[in-house]
Design a protein around this motif. Structure first.
Motif, PDB file in Angstrom:
ATOM      1  N   GLY A  88     -11.582   6.271   2.944  1.00 52.46           N
ATOM      2  CA  GLY A  88     -10.486   5.750   2.361  1.00 52.46           C
ATOM      3  C   GLY A  88      -9.197   6.309   2.784  1.00 52.46           C
ATOM      4  O   GLY A  88      -8.058   6.095   2.268  1.00 52.46           O
ATOM      5  N   VAL A  89      -9.244   6.494   4.253  1.00 53.06           N
ATOM      6  CA  VAL A  89      -7.902   6.799   4.723  1.00 53.06           C
ATOM      7  C   VAL A  89      -7.674   5.836   6.150  1.00 53.06           C
ATOM      8  O   VAL A  89      -8.660   5.714   6.736  1.00 53.06           O
ATOM      9  N   GLN A  90      -6.475   5.297   5.963  1.00 52.25           N
ATOM     10  CA  GLN A  90      -6.278   4.282   7.175  1.00 52.25           C
ATOM     11  C   GLN A  90      -5.557   5.193   8.150  1.00 52.25           C
ATOM     12  O   GLN A  90      -4.565   5.822   7.956  1.00 52.25           O
TER      13      GLN A  90
ATOM     14  N   LEU B 179       6.386   0.241   2.986  1.00 52.38           N
ATOM     15  CA  LEU B 179       6.793   1.573   3.148  1.00 52.38           C
ATOM     16  C   LEU B 179       5.688   2.282   4.327  1.00 52.38           C
ATOM     17  O   LEU B 179       4.804   1.801   4.969  1.00 52.38           O
ATOM     18  N   SER B 180       6.614   3.186   5.168  1.00 49.01           N
ATOM     19  CA  SER B 180       5.918   3.718   6.200  1.00 49.01           C
ATOM     20  C   SER B 180       5.356   4.994   6.267  1.00 49.01           C
ATOM     21  O   SER B 180       6.178   5.893   5.612  1.00 49.01           O
ATOM     22  N   PHE B 181       4.038   5.334   6.484  1.00 47.31           N
ATOM     23  CA  PHE B 181       3.581   6.814   6.193  1.00 47.31           C
ATOM     24  C   PHE B 181       3.017   7.355   7.467  1.00 47.31           C
ATOM     25  O   PHE B 181       2.591   6.560   8.342  1.00 47.31           O
ATOM     26  N   SER B 182       2.754   8.612   7.097  1.00 52.11           N
ATOM     27  CA  SER B 182       2.048   9.188   8.396  1.00 52.11           C
ATOM     28  C   SER B 182       0.685   9.612   7.802  1.00 52.11           C
ATOM     29  O   SER B 182      -0.475   9.943   8.429  1.00 52.11           O
ATOM     30  N   PHE B 183       0.339   9.099   6.597  1.00 50.43           N
ATOM     31  CA  PHE B 183      -0.896   9.282   5.840  1.00 50.43           C
ATOM     32  C   PHE B 183      -1.184   8.141   4.914  1.00 50.43           C
ATOM     33  O   PHE B 183      -0.368   7.835   4.101  1.00 50.43           O
ATOM     34  N   SER B 184      -2.397   7.620   4.646  1.00 49.87           N
ATOM     35  CA  SER B 184      -2.550   6.729   4.098  1.00 49.87           C
ATOM     36  C   SER B 184      -3.898   6.546   3.093  1.00 49.87           C
ATOM     37  O   SER B 184      -4.760   6.777   3.809  1.00 49.87           O
ATOM     38  N   LEU B 185      -3.658   6.879   1.579  1.00 50.90           N
ATOM     39  CA  LEU B 185      -4.838   6.787   0.874  1.00 50.90           C
ATOM     40  C   LEU B 185      -5.088   5.662   0.247  1.00 50.90           C
ATOM     41  O   LEU B 185      -4.121   5.120  -0.545  1.00 50.90           O
ATOM     42  N   LEU B 186      -6.287   5.052   0.359  1.00 49.73           N
ATOM     43  CA  LEU B 186      -6.370   3.672  -0.173  1.00 49.73           C
ATOM     44  C   LEU B 186      -7.097   3.993  -1.566  1.00 49.73           C
ATOM     45  O   LEU B 186      -8.239   3.543  -1.653  1.00 49.73           O
ATOM     46  N   MET B 187      -6.345   4.392  -2.339  1.00 47.78           N
ATOM     47  CA  MET B 187      -6.755   4.618  -3.525  1.00 47.78           C
ATOM     48  C   MET B 187      -5.571   4.599  -4.815  1.00 47.78           C
ATOM     49  O   MET B 187      -4.572   4.284  -4.240  1.00 47.78           O
TER      50      MET B 187
ATOM     51  N   GLU C 266     -11.313  10.771  -7.861  1.00 49.72           N
ATOM     52  CA  GLU C 266     -11.506  10.888  -6.373  1.00 49.72           C
ATOM     53  C   GLU C 266      -9.834  10.910  -5.711  1.00 49.72           C
ATOM     54  O   GLU C 266      -9.692  11.405  -4.571  1.00 49.72           O
ATOM     55  N   HIS C 267      -9.042  10.809  -6.747  1.00 48.59           N
ATOM     56  CA  HIS C 267      -7.714  10.786  -6.114  1.00 48.59           C
ATOM     57  C   HIS C 267      -7.027  11.976  -6.135  1.00 48.59           C
ATOM     58  O   HIS C 267      -5.732  12.279  -5.751  1.00 48.59           O
TER      59      HIS C 267
END
Length: 333
Positions: free
Chosen positions: A213-215, A38-46, A54-55
């Motif tokens: 937590g964001v890439q 998947l391609s994202f413009s925002f990535s939450l590592l949770m 936290e999510h």
């Protein structure tokens, strides 16, 4: 065995994933689609489980609040249908965060396009909606509010050369010129995904990423530590001390690295590439490029290669190509 992709200035990555690209909102992807890349413009590592506090969504825009309950016709909560069993919103081993599209006018004052280099007289810069008194408290995880408050209370602009502006405040510079005259540019979340890292990179400004937590874009491929820094959200108010502690030689090395990878954040669409090349050639004819010297040297230099060779689109396809062997060998999950 996993095939590794080798790209200039990119880190080798193990490629054992499905060769499929889908653009979806990062935490709304049904579990059954997780086999795809998947391609994202925002990535939450949770993990998107209802039990993980936290999510919870940090958006200040209610229609985008993915953690809010909503009953389907069956009477079930939509989160139980789309997010069960719990799965990561973003898997850095198989998913990719991609840059947003920028028009040439958005970085026309950048030295990357051959614009007259501006002395980077500002230590750090950020401009945007602060959310103070206008948005829900969870907007930007409260980070924009904290940044603006700390900057005003600590007189950061006068004491440290750190300029923090609300989007409605008067200014004597365009946004592009302000970025091009700053050594560091602060990257904070907004309602969710943000393009501030892209803005910084396209202007030769070193990103200061403050979002736990964001890439960031292409962070699983590029060595971000070579051209940016990360600050824990808890340390946001210590921004001046952290930036002053970075030696001038390290800053220049980071800018040189930035000059070698910035074009990977531009989509070289035919018209966009033509406009970029025309602007650059006109500026080269009008004046000789003379880099400045000293602590605020205006590095990096204008890009001299082909924009289309290793632009954002090419980088995405190089990443996809690296996964072909895994798919055919049955190793993709």
């Amino acid at each position: 065995m996993c095939r590794q992709v080798q790209m200039y200035a990119l880190e080798p990555r193990c490629a054992c994933q499905a060769a499929c690209l889908t653009t979806m909102d990062y935490c709304l992807v049904p579990s059954r689609m997780r086999v795809s890349c998947l391609s994202f413009s925002f990535s939450l590592l949770m993990t998107n489980t209802l039990a993980v506090k936290e999510h919870e969504s940090s958006t200040g825009y209610p229609p985008d609040d993915y953690s809010a309950p909503f009953s389907l016709e069956s009477g079930r909560d939509w989160r139980d249908v789309f997010q069960s069993p719990p799965h990561p919103c973003f898997d850095p081993e198989k998913d990719l965060v991609i840059p947003t599209v920028h028009m040439v006018s958005e970085f026309e004052d950048s030295p990357m396009l051959g614009s007259t280099p501006l002395p980077r007289t500002k230590l750090a810069y950020w401009r945007g909606e602060t959310g103070i008194g206008t948005r829900l408290p969870q907007f930007s995880r409260g980070l924009r509010q904290r940044l603006k408050t700390a900057a005003e209370e600590g007189s950061w602009e006068q004491q440290h050369g750190i300029v923090i502006q609300g989007h409605a405040e008067p200014t004597n510079q365009s946004y592009s010129a302000a970025l091009a005259s700053s050594m560091f540019c602060v990257v904070l979340p907004g309602d969710g995904w943000a393009r501030r890292a892209d803005d910084a990179i396209l202007h030769g400004c070193l990103p200061v990423i403050v979002q736990d937590g964001v890439q960031e874009k292409f962070e699983s491929l590029l060595d971000y530590a070579a051209f940016s820094i990360r600050i824990p959200e808890a340390d946001l108010e210590s921004l001046p001390e952290i930036l002053h502690a970075i030696p001038a030689t390290q800053r220049q090395e980071m800018q040189i690295t930035l000059g070698n990878i910035w074009h990977r954040f531009v989509y070289s669409l035919s018209l966009l590439t033509e406009e970029m090349e025309q602007i650059r050639l006109q500026r080269q004819e009008a004046q000789a490029f003379t880099p400045l010297h000293g602590d605020y040297a205006s590095l990096p230099h204008p890009f001299e290669g082909s924009y289309a060779a290793d632009d954002a689109g090419s980088t995405i396809f190089q990443w996809l190509y690296s996964r072909i062997d895994a798919v055919h060998s049955g190793e993709a999950r």
